[in-house]
Design a protein around this motif. Structure first.
Motif: not given
Ligand code: MSP
Length: 646
Positions: A451-454, A470-472, A477-479, A499-501
């Motif tokens: 969540e912090s990275l998002r 790239r981070i996203w 993340l789905p969006k 979430l599957k990272v």
């Protein structure tokens, strides 16, 4: 659907000199970051840049190259457009002053002001600087009688010309500037302009007959229109001044003309006079940014100190360059560009702080949870302090961005990146992973990190759009990233719990300074002194991360022996006991302590400082002291020898 608020931002339109340098890229990068931020904040942004293609200088350069002016500018402008693409500049339009759509506007503006009686025919006698396309009066020249901007010789010219009645608008413009404190920013530029107008405004010569590479005066085609009158008008061309009233009413007046400090005068005096003559409202803000300096001088082709942005982008990536420019330099001030400083930022901020945070997080989720998040639950499901820091960062970042404090805003994000790295150290997920009873605690930690990275990825997107996405994507993340808004991170918890990272990929490789080639190193050495001076002035206390601080080993040591270092007044040689070894160090405290006073004291020492030879004695560490004016006291503590200081 709620109508979005418009935001119209422009850069200057650039002269097609052979190549744009990193100084030009600086201006466009700032504008791009602001435009991207405004889009993120939900505005309907129109971001304009372009090229300023007329004038005697270009005609002469083209002739010298044996091509027509349009052939000459076509090639160069294609190069600009390529550079903006490589730098990920998100402009909504690119205006060329040679385009028909622009020519029509300039001629119409001329005609309207002429018909109003604010343009008249006269005879011009004056001093002209061809490289700057500027007219000067005698008293404006520098001490050598040269152009006050570029310091090259000016030419005396005398010809029939059209004049614009600037004198008629001087008082009104002054009144406007004084009544609207935000109109010219920063405040130092505003004061300069007020003084300039108070010296009196002369009518402006706005046509020439001595060359023909320009837009013809509509009522007298042997004249061409003065290049600044032509260029400034670019700002109203693409938003429909002549042919799209709805669009024009939406975007005009511009919210921000971002320009370099040396052309604030044209934008905050000539442009407002033209707009007043047209009975149009004035732009809301003209911001004069500082220059990018190399080795103490403004970058310019004639000084031979230009840095090619395309080569830098190829070597380090556009995002790294953008980050450096926006983080390292305060908008209103001049800032130093150096390769060394760029590499340091890439290594410490991008590869270390940000890169490691992402890499460690994804690695741990892969290793401990087979690449998937487990929904957070229980009391520590949400780490209240981390969440509070994240929300505070989002708020403070927004405020700094609104105030155009781009460097402060990104520093706030980096403080949060460090905070998240510290959160990993504090929660030690590798310890949790060994304990089957603490599975949920581990899951909570992993969730909080993602969540912090998002949030971080959204905040950095105006600065580093490619890295942000790239981070996203690595987070999984789905969006769609292109649809992400600031409102998506206004609240904690937007990451889906299951979430599957993705698999971690390196964001920025570390750059080994040793691998730099010899010529680059020499160039670096020359710029180093300047940089050190500028850096020292700029940031006397640069922020360090917790990780950086933790590299310093501090310990309580006992002074066993002390004696003066011969032929010095300040130095004492100390023998100290670290608990598990004895060492010799040299300390500059002889004016404040006699050797006898020191023996037996327990003081704080940096024990992992690189050894250095001082007056022939090798010193293996440093004792800490507090100083105030002439007073100095060692940090002595009542703790056993060998105690750690943290
Ligand atoms: N064509 C005019 C602008 C007309 S706007 C209606 C012009 N062009 S320019 O190509 O010479 O400069 C464009 C912008 O680049 C200016 O804002 C200028 O300050 C900026 N820079 C040029 N060198 C720079 C640095 N070394 N550092 C930062 N910005 C610099 O002026």
């Amino acid at each position: 659907m709620e109508k979005k608020k418009p935001f119209y931002i422009t850069t200057p339109i650039y002269y097609p000199s052979a190549k744009l340098h990193i100084g030009h890229a600086y201006c466009t990068t700032i504008a791009d970051a602001i435009a991207r931020f405004k889009r993120l904040a939900g505005y309907d942004v129109f971001f304009l840049t372009g090229s300023d293609e007329h004038g005697q200088k270009i005609q002469q350069t083209a002739e010298a190259a044996g091509v027509t002016p349009i052939e000459y500018v076509d090639g160069i402008v294609a190069g600009f457009q390529n550079l903006w693409k490589e730098l990920h500049i998100s402009n909504d339009d690119f205006i060329r002053t040679t385009e028909e759509r622009h020519q029509r506007v300039v001629q119409e503006v001329f005609r309207r002001i002429y018909e109003k009686g604010d343009i008249y025919k006269g005879s011009y006698k004056g001093l002209y600087c061809t490289p700057c396309e500027s007219y000067w009066t005698e008293h404006q020249l520098d001490e050598n009688g040269c152009c006050p901007d570029c310091h090259r010789p000016v030419q005396e010219v005398s010809e029939e010309a059209y004049f614009f009645k600037m004198s008629k608008y001087a008082d009104k413009v002054l009144e406007y500037i004084e009544a609207n404190p935000d109109f010219i920013q920063p405040v130092s530029r505003r004061n300069e302009m007020i003084n300039f107008i108070k010296q009196g405004l002369e009518d402006l010569c706005i046509s020439r007959t001595s060359f023909d590479w320009g837009i013809p005066v509509p009522i007298d085609t042997k004249h061409v229109i003065y290049v600044w009158f032509d260029a400034l008008t670019n700002y109203i061309t693409p938003i429909g001044f002549l042919d799209d009233k709805e669009k024009f009413d939406k975007y005009w007046p511009a919210d921000l003309h971002l320009v370099g400090k040396e052309i604030v005068r044209f934008h905050s005096i000539i442009w407002p006079c033209i707009l007043m003559a047209l009975e149009l409202p004035l732009p809301k803000m003209i911001y004069g940014h500082g220059w990018l300096i190399v080795g103490g001088d403004k970058m310019s082709k004639s000084k031979g100190n230009v840095v090619d942005p395309l080569a830098l982008i190829e070597e380090f990536s556009a995002d790294a360059i953008r980050y450096f420019l926006l983080r390292e330099i305060n908008l209103g001030q001049d800032g130093n560009f150096s390769r060394d400083a760029l590499i340091t930022r890439i290594n410490s901020d991008l590869a270390n702080d940000l890169g490691n945070l992402l890499h460690r997080t994804l690695n741990m989720i892969g290793k401990f949870q087979q690449g998937s998040l487990i929904p957070p639950q229980g009391e520590s499901g949400i780490d209240a302090s981390l969440k509070a820091d994240a929300m505070e960062t989002v708020k403070a970042y927004g405020e700094e961005m609104e105030a155009m404090q781009l460097s402060s805003a990104i520093k706030k994000v980096w403080a949060f990146v460090s905070r998240a790295n510290k959160y990993i150290d504090e929660t030690a997920p590798w310890v949790l992973a060994k304990d089957a009873g603490r599975k949920q605690e581990l899951a909570n930690t992993m969730y909080n990190l993602v969540e912090s990275l998002r949030i971080i990825s959204v905040l950095i997107s105006p600065y580093m759009p490619v890295t942000a996405e790239r981070i996203w994507k690595q987070l999984g993340l789905p969006k769609e990233f292109s649809g992400v808004q600031l409102s998506d991170i206004q609240e904690w918890g937007g990451t889906p719990g299951d979430l599957k990272v993705g698999v971690p990929e390196q964001l920025f490789p570390r750059i080994e300074l040793e691998k730099e080639e010899a010529p680059a190193r020499q160039q670096k050495a020359a710029g180093k002194k300047e940089k050190a001076k500028a850096d020292a002035k700029k940031e006397e206390h640069p922020e360090i991360t917790m990780e950086e601080f933790s590299k310093i080993h501090l310990r309580v040591v006992k002074v066993l022996a002390a004696e003066p270092v011969p032929k010095t007044e300040k130095l004492l040689k100390l023998t100290v006991d670290l608990g598990d070894e004895e060492r010799e160090i040299v300390s500059g405290i002889a004016r404040h302590y006699t050797p006898e006073e020191l023996i037996g004291k327990n003081v704080v020492m940096v024990i992992n400082l690189k050894s250095a030879k001082i007056r022939g004695i090798v010193s293996h560490g440093m004792v800490l002291a507090a100083s105030h004016g002439d007073d100095m006291k060692l940090l002595d503590v009542d703790m056993p020898v060998g105690s750690q200081v943290r």
